[in-house]
Design an enzyme around this catalytic site. Structure first.
Site, PDB file in Angstrom:
ATOM      1  N   SER A  23       0.819  -1.208   0.000  1.00 42.90           N
ATOM      2  CA  SER A  23       0.000   0.000   0.000  1.00 42.90           C
ATOM      3  C   SER A  23       0.854   1.259   0.000  1.00 42.90           C
ATOM      4  O   SER A  23       2.014   1.263   0.438  1.00 42.90           O
ATOM      5  CB  SER A  23      -0.911  -0.010   1.230  1.00 42.90           C
ATOM      6  OG  SER A  23      -1.891   1.005   1.134  1.00 42.90           O
ATOM      7  N   CYS A  26       2.969   7.290   3.109  1.00 42.36           N
ATOM      8  CA  CYS A  26       3.660   8.577   3.098  1.00 42.36           C
ATOM      9  C   CYS A  26       4.946   8.485   3.915  1.00 42.36           C
ATOM     10  O   CYS A  26       4.949   7.946   5.020  1.00 42.36           O
ATOM     11  CB  CYS A  26       2.755   9.669   3.652  1.00 42.36           C
ATOM     12  SG  CYS A  26       1.466  10.173   2.497  1.00 42.36           S
ATOM     13  N   ALA A  58       1.660   8.810  -1.534  1.00 45.20           N
ATOM     14  CA  ALA A  58       0.908   9.888  -2.176  1.00 45.20           C
ATOM     15  C   ALA A  58       1.891  10.853  -2.837  1.00 45.20           C
ATOM     16  O   ALA A  58       2.773  11.400  -2.179  1.00 45.20           O
ATOM     17  CB  ALA A  58       0.053  10.617  -1.144  1.00 45.20           C
ATOM     18  N   GLN A 101       0.479   6.730  -6.870  1.00 41.25           N
ATOM     19  CA  GLN A 101      -0.738   7.342  -6.350  1.00 41.25           C
ATOM     20  C   GLN A 101      -0.599   8.852  -6.471  1.00 41.25           C
ATOM     21  O   GLN A 101       0.320   9.449  -5.913  1.00 41.25           O
ATOM     22  CB  GLN A 101      -0.948   6.951  -4.882  1.00 41.25           C
ATOM     23  CG  GLN A 101      -2.246   7.483  -4.292  1.00 41.25           C
ATOM     24  CD  GLN A 101      -2.339   7.223  -2.796  1.00 41.25           C
ATOM     25  OE1 GLN A 101      -1.781   7.966  -2.005  1.00 41.25           O
ATOM     26  NE2 GLN A 101      -3.034   6.148  -2.419  1.00 41.25           N
ATOM     27  N   TYR A 183      -8.353  14.343   1.765  1.00 40.41           N
ATOM     28  CA  TYR A 183      -7.632  15.196   0.831  1.00 40.41           C
ATOM     29  C   TYR A 183      -8.603  15.792  -0.192  1.00 40.41           C
ATOM     30  O   TYR A 183      -9.813  15.550  -0.141  1.00 40.41           O
ATOM     31  CB  TYR A 183      -6.483  14.428   0.198  1.00 40.41           C
ATOM     32  CG  TYR A 183      -5.494  13.935   1.248  1.00 40.41           C
ATOM     33  CD1 TYR A 183      -5.011  14.809   2.234  1.00 40.41           C
ATOM     34  CD2 TYR A 183      -5.078  12.612   1.302  1.00 40.41           C
ATOM     35  CE1 TYR A 183      -4.133  14.377   3.221  1.00 40.41           C
ATOM     36  CE2 TYR A 183      -4.200  12.174   2.287  1.00 40.41           C
ATOM     37  CZ  TYR A 183      -3.738  13.053   3.243  1.00 40.41           C
ATOM     38  OH  TYR A 183      -2.876  12.618   4.232  1.00 40.41           O
ATOM     39  N   ARG A 231      -8.561   5.655  -5.035  1.00 39.58           N
ATOM     40  CA  ARG A 231      -8.686   5.361  -3.597  1.00 39.58           C
ATOM     41  C   ARG A 231      -9.789   6.248  -3.034  1.00 39.58           C
ATOM     42  O   ARG A 231      -9.790   7.459  -3.251  1.00 39.58           O
ATOM     43  CB  ARG A 231      -7.378   5.617  -2.865  1.00 39.58           C
ATOM     44  CG  ARG A 231      -7.531   5.616  -1.348  1.00 39.58           C
ATOM     45  CD  ARG A 231      -6.225   5.530  -0.601  1.00 39.58           C
ATOM     46  NE  ARG A 231      -5.862   4.137  -0.388  1.00 39.58           N
ATOM     47  CZ  ARG A 231      -5.020   3.725   0.572  1.00 39.58           C
ATOM     48  NH1 ARG A 231      -4.449   4.606   1.388  1.00 39.58           N
ATOM     49  NH2 ARG A 231      -4.742   2.445   0.704  1.00 39.58           N
ATOM     50  N   ARG A 325       1.493  -1.572   7.210  1.00 38.88           N
ATOM     51  CA  ARG A 325       2.306  -1.755   8.417  1.00 38.88           C
ATOM     52  C   ARG A 325       2.976  -3.122   8.469  1.00 38.88           C
ATOM     53  O   ARG A 325       4.136  -3.245   8.868  1.00 38.88           O
ATOM     54  CB  ARG A 325       1.449  -1.527   9.654  1.00 38.88           C
ATOM     55  CG  ARG A 325       1.057  -0.065   9.863  1.00 38.88           C
ATOM     56  CD  ARG A 325       0.101   0.087  11.036  1.00 38.88           C
ATOM     57  NE  ARG A 325      -0.242   1.487  11.264  1.00 38.88           N
ATOM     58  CZ  ARG A 325      -1.210   2.132  10.618  1.00 38.88           C
ATOM     59  NH1 ARG A 325      -1.925   1.490   9.692  1.00 38.88           N
ATOM     60  NH2 ARG A 325      -1.477   3.400  10.892  1.00 38.88           N
TER      61      ARG A 325
END
Length: 361
Positions: A23, A26, A58, A101, A183, A231, A325
């Site tokens: 995934s 940032c 991102a 992304q 966002y 997303r 994670r």
């Protein structure tokens, strides 16, 4: 028995070797939006680990669209060349497909990185003006954004298109627009952030208008044989906010415009949210979107175990599983999942000797 998690998945001209996605995460390590050795290490380690797809963090379409001054960007020649270096390294030594992304932070920009508190830049720290659908700050004490005019909307759409063209030149296999986590594009979707009284505000149909316009422009600029997804936060977790039912409406519209998948997350547009964190807490939203719109979906949110990811794909609840994670904790997560599930997966050439097939009797 064949593992569903380790079956290929095709979208347009791209075939992912399995359903595992690293995934977007940032990193807040860029210099003027440009990638550096940190990104080479960060993405390079995952490129060796045989997930089907590795996503960049991102990557912002303008300096003003960044979350912080340390965010990755795709708005200058230097941004393009430095990220190209990282991608070429991953291509040369890795065994994965690569995705980018693209994002604009909207009213959640002009802040310190999380490691420095994540608060808005103070007046003596040279903050920049943020923009949003409406002049509503994210939270008390945050900058009040400038409500976007039609000229502003046109400019941001062009910024997304220009970033898309740069990304295509670099050679990414796949692209994703960030319309979640509070966002800019999510701000248009949510009535908590969008209180416009023109054709971009009010009804669900109006609130999805600008994100759909951006997607349509990006789809036209992105190569036809490469997948493009979005997303989305499926719910704001706040009463009166964006809902899962509206997410399905958006998914249907996006699919009609050529969207290949929806990456289904949740929340982050309003600090009043109450998220019931638990393993796979976003999965029911991905499952709903898949069932009711027919679009391919990526599930994300505390998916950490191979058997958990296997069940999601085998049961048809998701097409792809995005992991963050657990990947940071174990960049070889996919190798270990393959062993646990009795599947085969690729190894980078220099690492083949550590495959159990090479050393186990």
């Amino acid at each position: 028995m064949t593992s569903a998690l380790f079956t290929p998945f095709q979208m347009r001209g791209v075939t992912l070797p399995n359903r595992i996605v690293v995934s977007s995460m940032c990193q807040y390590m860029s210099d003027n939006g440009s990638a550096n050795d940190w990104h080479l290490m960060h993405l390079g380690q995952f490129a060796m680990g045989a997930a089907g797809l590795v996503m960049t963090e991102a990557t912002h379409v303008s300096p003003e669209g960044c979350i912080s001054r340390r965010c990755l960007g795709m708005y200058s020649d230097e941004n393009e060349s430095t990220l190209r270096r990282v991608v070429e390294f991953c291509r040369r030594y890795g065994v994965v497909k690569l995705g980018i992304q693209l994002a604009h932070a909207g009213r959640k920009g002009s802040v310190h990185p999380p490691s420095q508190g994540g608060k808005p830049l103070a007046a003596d720290e040279s903050p920049w003006a943020t923009v949003a659908p409406s002049a509503l700050p994210f939270a008390p004490g945050w900058h009040t954004p400038v409500a976007l005019t039609r000229d502003g909307l046109r400019e941001i759409k062009e910024q997304f298109v220009n970033a898309t063209r740069r990304s295509a030149r670099i050679g990414f296999d796949l692209a994703e627009l960030h319309a979640g986590h509070g966002y800019l594009l999510h701000e248009f979707l949510s009535p908590l952030a969008n209180q416009r009284d023109d054709e971009y505000g009010g009804s669900t149909r109006n609130r999805i208008r600008f994100p759909l316009e951006v997607f349509e422009a990006v789809r036209a600029a992105w190569p036809a044989d490469r997948p493009l997804g979005v997303r989305v936060s499926a719910t704001d977790w706040v009463e009166g906010g964006w809902t899962p039912e509206e997410t399905v409406v958006l998914a249907r519209e996006l699919k009609a415009l050529g969207c290949d998948f929806m990456d289904v997350t949740s929340g982050q547009v309003d600090p009043r949210q109450k998220i019931p964190l638990a393993p796979g807490y976003n999965v029911p939203f991905a499952e709903k979107v898949k069932k009711e719109s027919g679009i391919a979906v990526m599930a994300v949110g505390m998916v950490t175990r191979p058997d958990q990811a296997e069940e999601l794909v085998a049961a048809g609840r998701a097409d792809l599983v995005a992991i963050a994670r657990a990947m940071m904790d174990d960049p070889r997560w996919a190798w270990h999942a393959a062993r646990e599930l009795g599947a085969e997966t690729a190894y980078a050439a220099n690492y083949v000797r550590c495959s159990p097939s090479q050393w186990k009797p």
